[in-house]
Design a protein around this motif. Structure first.
Motif, PDB file in Angstrom:
ATOM      1  N   LYS B 112       0.988  -1.269   0.013  1.00  0.00           N
ATOM      2  CA  LYS B 112      -0.033  -0.067  -0.080  1.00  0.00           C
ATOM      3  C   LYS B 112       0.796   1.228   0.101  1.00  0.00           C
ATOM      4  O   LYS B 112       0.483   2.046  -0.755  1.00  0.00           O
ATOM      5  CB  LYS B 112      -0.891  -0.155   1.148  1.00  0.00           C
ATOM      6  CG  LYS B 112      -1.927   1.051   1.104  1.00  0.00           C
ATOM      7  CD  LYS B 112      -3.047   0.765   2.033  1.00  0.00           C
ATOM      8  CE  LYS B 112      -2.932   1.551   3.475  1.00  0.00           C
ATOM      9  NZ  LYS B 112      -3.717   1.628   4.583  1.00  0.00           N
ATOM     10  N   ALA B 117      -3.037   2.754  -2.503  1.00  0.00           N
ATOM     11  CA  ALA B 117      -4.217   2.092  -2.184  1.00  0.00           C
ATOM     12  C   ALA B 117      -5.009   1.660  -3.196  1.00  0.00           C
ATOM     13  O   ALA B 117      -5.929   0.843  -3.136  1.00  0.00           O
ATOM     14  CB  ALA B 117      -4.737   2.957  -0.854  1.00  0.00           C
ATOM     15  N   GLU B 118      -4.916   2.252  -4.250  1.00  0.00           N
ATOM     16  CA  GLU B 118      -5.760   1.965  -5.413  1.00  0.00           C
ATOM     17  C   GLU B 118      -5.200   0.685  -6.083  1.00  0.00           C
ATOM     18  O   GLU B 118      -4.430   0.415  -6.158  1.00  0.00           O
ATOM     19  CB  GLU B 118      -5.735   3.195  -6.437  1.00  0.00           C
ATOM     20  CG  GLU B 118      -6.379   4.328  -5.961  1.00  0.00           C
ATOM     21  CD  GLU B 118      -6.454   5.566  -7.078  1.00  0.00           C
ATOM     22  OE1 GLU B 118      -6.166   5.045  -8.214  1.00  0.00           O
ATOM     23  OE2 GLU B 118      -6.759   6.711  -6.775  1.00  0.00           O
ATOM     24  N   ALA B 119      -6.402   0.106  -6.687  1.00  0.00           N
ATOM     25  CA  ALA B 119      -6.066  -1.267  -7.517  1.00  0.00           C
ATOM     26  C   ALA B 119      -5.524  -0.618  -8.847  1.00  0.00           C
ATOM     27  O   ALA B 119      -5.614   0.382  -9.140  1.00  0.00           O
ATOM     28  CB  ALA B 119      -7.331  -1.851  -7.859  1.00  0.00           C
ATOM     29  N   GLN B 120      -4.653  -1.664  -9.236  1.00  0.00           N
ATOM     30  CA  GLN B 120      -3.856  -1.413 -10.471  1.00  0.00           C
ATOM     31  C   GLN B 120      -4.315  -2.486 -11.603  1.00  0.00           C
ATOM     32  O   GLN B 120      -4.532  -3.646 -11.249  1.00  0.00           O
ATOM     33  CB  GLN B 120      -2.381  -1.361 -10.321  1.00  0.00           C
ATOM     34  CG  GLN B 120      -1.762  -0.475  -9.114  1.00  0.00           C
ATOM     35  CD  GLN B 120      -1.817   0.801  -9.538  1.00  0.00           C
ATOM     36  OE1 GLN B 120      -1.795   1.257 -10.632  1.00  0.00           O
ATOM     37  NE2 GLN B 120      -2.036   1.718  -8.669  1.00  0.00           N
ATOM     38  N   PRO B 121      -4.214  -1.973 -12.916  1.00  0.00           N
ATOM     39  CA  PRO B 121      -4.608  -2.878 -13.815  1.00  0.00           C
ATOM     40  C   PRO B 121      -3.405  -4.005 -13.978  1.00  0.00           C
ATOM     41  O   PRO B 121      -2.265  -3.462 -13.899  1.00  0.00           O
ATOM     42  CB  PRO B 121      -4.956  -2.233 -15.093  1.00  0.00           C
ATOM     43  CG  PRO B 121      -3.778  -0.805 -14.919  1.00  0.00           C
ATOM     44  CD  PRO B 121      -4.196  -0.506 -13.273  1.00  0.00           C
ATOM     45  N   PRO B 210      -5.175 -10.519 -13.179  1.00  0.00           N
ATOM     46  CA  PRO B 210      -5.930  -9.914 -14.191  1.00  0.00           C
ATOM     47  C   PRO B 210      -7.286  -9.514 -14.076  1.00  0.00           C
ATOM     48  O   PRO B 210      -8.127  -8.702 -14.527  1.00  0.00           O
ATOM     49  CB  PRO B 210      -5.684 -10.861 -15.510  1.00  0.00           C
ATOM     50  CG  PRO B 210      -4.723 -11.406 -15.333  1.00  0.00           C
ATOM     51  CD  PRO B 210      -4.450 -11.553 -13.740  1.00  0.00           C
ATOM     52  N   VAL B 211      -8.080 -10.488 -13.245  1.00  0.00           N
ATOM     53  CA  VAL B 211      -9.484 -10.385 -12.866  1.00  0.00           C
ATOM     54  C   VAL B 211      -9.612  -9.836 -11.430  1.00  0.00           C
ATOM     55  O   VAL B 211     -10.452  -8.744 -11.392  1.00  0.00           O
ATOM     56  CB  VAL B 211     -10.242 -11.833 -12.480  1.00  0.00           C
ATOM     57  CG1 VAL B 211     -11.645 -12.022 -12.306  1.00  0.00           C
ATOM     58  CG2 VAL B 211     -10.315 -12.667 -14.104  1.00  0.00           C
ATOM     59  N   TYR B 212      -8.785  -9.881 -10.488  1.00  0.00           N
ATOM     60  CA  TYR B 212      -9.041  -9.542  -9.097  1.00  0.00           C
ATOM     61  C   TYR B 212      -8.305  -7.778  -9.421  1.00  0.00           C
ATOM     62  O   TYR B 212      -8.820  -7.174  -8.315  1.00  0.00           O
ATOM     63  CB  TYR B 212      -8.245 -10.325  -8.264  1.00  0.00           C
ATOM     64  CG  TYR B 212      -9.111 -11.342  -7.545  1.00  0.00           C
ATOM     65  CD1 TYR B 212      -9.523 -11.887  -8.105  1.00  0.00           C
ATOM     66  CD2 TYR B 212      -8.854 -11.622  -6.158  1.00  0.00           C
ATOM     67  CE1 TYR B 212     -10.424 -13.276  -7.691  1.00  0.00           C
ATOM     68  CE2 TYR B 212      -9.352 -12.707  -5.753  1.00  0.00           C
ATOM     69  CZ  TYR B 212     -10.262 -13.535  -6.600  1.00  0.00           C
ATOM     70  OH  TYR B 212     -10.954 -14.707  -5.967  1.00  0.00           O
ATOM     71  N   LEU B 213      -7.469  -7.689 -10.258  1.00  0.00           N
ATOM     72  CA  LEU B 213      -6.706  -6.325 -10.151  1.00  0.00           C
ATOM     73  C   LEU B 213      -5.784  -6.641  -8.972  1.00  0.00           C
ATOM     74  O   LEU B 213      -6.036  -6.918  -8.009  1.00  0.00           O
ATOM     75  CB  LEU B 213      -7.578  -5.003  -9.980  1.00  0.00           C
ATOM     76  CG  LEU B 213      -8.716  -5.218 -11.128  1.00  0.00           C
ATOM     77  CD1 LEU B 213      -9.936  -4.028 -10.742  1.00  0.00           C
ATOM     78  CD2 LEU B 213      -8.498  -4.933 -12.468  1.00  0.00           C
ATOM     79  N   LYS B 215      -4.028  -5.290  -6.037  1.00  0.00           N
ATOM     80  CA  LYS B 215      -4.434  -4.588  -4.916  1.00  0.00           C
ATOM     81  C   LYS B 215      -3.971  -4.946  -3.794  1.00  0.00           C
ATOM     82  O   LYS B 215      -3.841  -6.142  -3.433  1.00  0.00           O
ATOM     83  CB  LYS B 215      -6.004  -4.301  -4.909  1.00  0.00           C
ATOM     84  CG  LYS B 215      -6.253  -3.137  -4.074  1.00  0.00           C
ATOM     85  CD  LYS B 215      -7.711  -2.770  -3.866  1.00  0.00           C
ATOM     86  CE  LYS B 215      -8.187  -1.779  -2.883  1.00  0.00           C
ATOM     87  NZ  LYS B 215      -9.584  -1.482  -2.935  1.00  0.00           N
ATOM     88  N   PHE B 216      -3.537  -4.034  -2.829  1.00  0.00           N
ATOM     89  CA  PHE B 216      -2.642  -4.452  -1.549  1.00  0.00           C
ATOM     90  C   PHE B 216      -3.562  -5.230  -0.800  1.00  0.00           C
ATOM     91  O   PHE B 216      -3.299  -6.152   0.059  1.00  0.00           O
ATOM     92  CB  PHE B 216      -2.300  -2.983  -0.742  1.00  0.00           C
ATOM     93  CG  PHE B 216      -3.333  -2.614  -0.002  1.00  0.00           C
ATOM     94  CD1 PHE B 216      -4.099  -1.738  -0.800  1.00  0.00           C
ATOM     95  CD2 PHE B 216      -3.754  -2.785   1.275  1.00  0.00           C
ATOM     96  CE1 PHE B 216      -5.295  -1.104  -0.197  1.00  0.00           C
ATOM     97  CE2 PHE B 216      -4.852  -2.185   1.795  1.00  0.00           C
ATOM     98  CZ  PHE B 216      -5.586  -1.301   1.247  1.00  0.00           C
ATOM     99  N   ASN B 218      -5.860  -7.829  -1.517  1.00  0.00           N
ATOM    100  CA  ASN B 218      -6.200  -8.955  -2.430  1.00  0.00           C
ATOM    101  C   ASN B 218      -6.052 -10.181  -1.462  1.00  0.00           C
ATOM    102  O   ASN B 218      -6.804 -11.334  -1.505  1.00  0.00           O
ATOM    103  CB  ASN B 218      -5.370  -9.176  -3.718  1.00  0.00           C
ATOM    104  CG  ASN B 218      -6.199  -8.467  -4.774  1.00  0.00           C
ATOM    105  OD1 ASN B 218      -7.258  -7.719  -4.742  1.00  0.00           O
ATOM    106  ND2 ASN B 218      -5.563  -8.435  -5.775  1.00  0.00           N
TER     107      ASN B 218
END
Lengths: 383, 292
Positions: B112, B117-121, B210-213, B215-216, B218
């Protein structure tokens, strides 16, 4: 008392009094806005954009002379997307002397923390869109974009006349924001004589949308209304593309946001949304200037949450200057029924009105994602 | 029928990834008689190594995947064993369990702080084309995820049962003292186990992100589901972890489609309670006695 004792007492008194006096002088020269937002957790995409829009506005307000001629400071409070934390932080911000609260964005948090601001007669600009927020009789809460009960009905003509839908589906996130939008949408469809054939609820921070999309696909509606937060919208779009969902996906606000497009990639292409305000509406001079300034400062494109944060700070300045003093009650009286013309108040970006409940009205846009970018495909007059 | 097939295959694909993570729990349990509660974060972190390779080092996606894989094996395999497991294990399993919880928090907060904190592709390894399977539009990516995950599990099972090193690893897991007397390099076998666990976690990360993106956070969900999958299948059997993972993946999707979407998150926990009451050793597991 000996001479040495008197000297020490004098020194002590001076050492206490001088900083106190300096502090008072400093306090008198500044006003504080409390930025309470989702800077981490599930709401971080919305909250961090809201903050950066607000930060940009604070810099501009200070360059323009501040509020009531005083420099503006904006301490930040991270709610971690937790409603109870947000409530405690609104109280903390008020205890630290802020004259207005800027935030929160998530409706679930705003529903909880706005009572604290109300009890203290502190004006609060929120990015939340759940209908219930302005239905609680709170005179101190004001939106920075239209609530779902105004935004979602703006989509009805699109479903009925443009898409000519006879049966629709709704995919929504099961939180305060999602429930509000879903309820308004279903009521609107009923009024328009359109059947809702599938009603797919999903959870906040859900990661797997295979079942939701399969259910929608099986019901085969003419179009789907998607009402979720950013990350959930992106995951839904990715799954929809994976399962080749053939019908148009139409949302309100978030579905075509820059962050959603970044996360979903080409799965976002074709998605349509009604947005209260969008940085892609560059034919509006104020929005074009804002978008450029935001990109120059933060090296990324602004989302609608960034515009909302920006408008929240500027509205605080305009209204406080209009009132002429820091007075929550007078601020509330001025806000209700207030209309700010963009010609006179350029940083408000579009002609904007607030009704006696804090609900906002202004012209809005229909956008569609084409080639990885949201493109304005129509405008919707203020309702 | 096509809806059922769609949901079933999709559940199998997700379940196969859960199985990879669950096998990690099983391996660490067998090697160190402890539960690695940072296992979910072990799946979250490799995706960020790949993103660092792509965005900071300017590597192409496939080279970044290799980079992420190598770094994961060093950090989550070698360093995890050397810096955390080896010094703490002599103080007892509970101490190590608490240490892995702390490690999980450290990894999560570090991701994070470092990446936001944002999701990343996160790019997918395979194209998202659809293929028609008895009327269901099944994603090629899902099918390949399933094939790869199952293939890895089969290869791992063959490695453990049919090779000398694999049998030495099993001997070490069953009784390290006797294995050492028989000439097995126990320390080396334990190290292999941790390296395999790190490799499985990295692979699961590349398939699911790739589906979950990226993110810290996950790891929270993944770790919990995989832990439950390992218990449901049988904590001391690799094939148990496979069965548990697939079962939870499929049941989760079927429940959300045909029963209730709102309570789908509760399903793994309900399954866990039922299994503990009915068959505590898990579906494929064997009972273990331990002297105290």
């Amino acid at each position: 008392m000996t001479r040495s004792h008197r000297y020490r007492s004098l020194l002590l008194a001076v050492s206490i009094a001088v900083p106190a006096a300096l502090g008072t002088a400093q306090a008198a020269d500044t006003v504080k806005l409390g930025l309470v937002a989702e800077l981490s957790g599930a709401g971080a995409p919305a909250g961090t954009n809201w903050r950066d829009g607000a930060k940009l506005a604070v810099a501009e307000v200070n360059a323009a002379g501040g509020i009531l001629g005083k420099k503006v400071e904006m301490p930040e409070y991270d709610t971690q997307t937790d409603p109870q934390v947000s409530r405690a932080l609104v109280q903390k911000a008020i205890d630290e002397g802020v004259i207005a609260i800027i935030g929160t964005v998530y409706s679930g948090s705003t529903m909880v923390n706005m009572l604290v601001a109300k009890q203290n007669s502190i004006p609060q600009f929120v990015g939340s869109e759940a209908p219930a927020i302005v239905e609680k009789g709170n005179p101190f809460v004001y939106r920075t974009s239209s609530g779902a009960q105004k935004g979602v009905p703006a989509l009805t003509p699109y479903f009925k006349d443009t898409l000519k839908a006879k049966k629709v589906g709704v995919a929504w996130v099961n939180n305060e924001f999602g429930k509000g939008g879903r309820n308004v949408f279903i009521a609107e469809m009923k009024k328009a004589g359109i059947d809702v054939v599938v009603d797919a609820a999903s959870e906040q921070a859900q990661t797997d949308y295979a079942a939701d999309v399969a259910k929608i696909k099986s019901a085969n509606p003419d179009a789907v209304f998607v009402y979720m937060n950013q990350e959930e919208s992106a995951r839904f779009l990715i799954e929809a593309k994976k399962q080749a969902l053939p019908m148009p996906l139409v949302g309100e606000v978030t579905l075509t946001e820059a962050k959603v497009i970044e996360l979903a990639g080409n799965a976002a292409d074709g998605a349509i949304a009604h947005v209260g305000v969008t940085a892609t509406a560059t034919e509006v001079p104020g929005i074009a200037a804002f978008a450029k300034s935001f990109e120059d400062t933060f090296k990324r494109k602004p989302t609608h949450d960034a515009i909302k944060g920006y408008v929240g700070v500027w509205a605080t300045k305009y209204v406080t200057d209009k009132v002429g003093k820091v007075d929550g009650e007078a601020f509330a009286k001025t806000m209700h029924g207030l209309c700010l013309k963009a010609a006179d108040h350029p940083k408000i970006l579009l002609d904007t009105c607030w009704d006696d409940r804090g609900e906002m009205s202004r012209p809005s846009f229909m956008v569609q994602v084409k080639g990885g970018s949201p493109v304005v495909i129509g405008t919707v007059p203020a309702n | 029928m096509s809806q059922f097939l769609q949901v079933f295959l999709s559940g199998l694909a997700t379940g196969a990834v859960y199985a990879l993570v669950a096998i990690g729990f099983t391996l660490v349990w067998q090697a160190a008689q402890t539960v690695n509660f940072a296992q979910g974060e072990f799946v979250m972190v490799p995706a960020f190594f790949v993103l660092i390779g792509m965005h900071w080092l300017g590597l192409s996606f496939w080279v970044a995947l290799l980079f992420g894989f190598a770094v994961s094996i060093v950090v989550l395999g070698l360093l995890f064993k050397k810096l955390i497991v080896e010094p703490i294990l002599p103080h007892g399993g509970i101490t190590l369990i608490i240490a892995t919880m702390a490690l999980g928090i450290l990894l999560k907060e570090s991701a994070k702080e470092f990446y936001g904190a944002e999701a990343q592709p996160f790019p997918a390894m395979f194209p998202g084309d659809q293929i028609d399977v008895f009327g269901a539009a099944v994603s090629l990516r899902d099918l390949l995820n399933l094939v790869i995950s199952l293939g890895i599990v089969i290869l791992l099972t063959l490695f453990l049962n049919r090779t000398r090193t694999g049998r030495c690893m099993q001997a070490t897991a069953q009784n390290p003292g006797v294995a050492e007397i028989l000439g097995v390099d126990v320390k080396r076998m334990v190290l292999y186990t941790f390296l395999i666990n790190a490799a499985l976690a990295a692979l699961a990360s590349f398939l699911i992100t790739p589906v979950y993106l990226a993110k810290f956070s996950n790891g929270e969900t993944l770790g919990l589901i995989a832990f439950i999958a390992a218990i449901v299948g049988g904590f001391n059997q690799i094939r148990g972890a496979l069965v548990g993972g697939l079962l939870i993946g499929v049941l989760d999707n079927l429940t959300a489609t045909y029963v209730t979407a709102q309570y789908r998150a509760a399903l793994p926990l309900v399954l866990l309670i039922v299994i503990i009451l009915v068959r505590p050793q898990g579906i494929m597991g064997t009972s273990e006695g331990r002297a105290v």
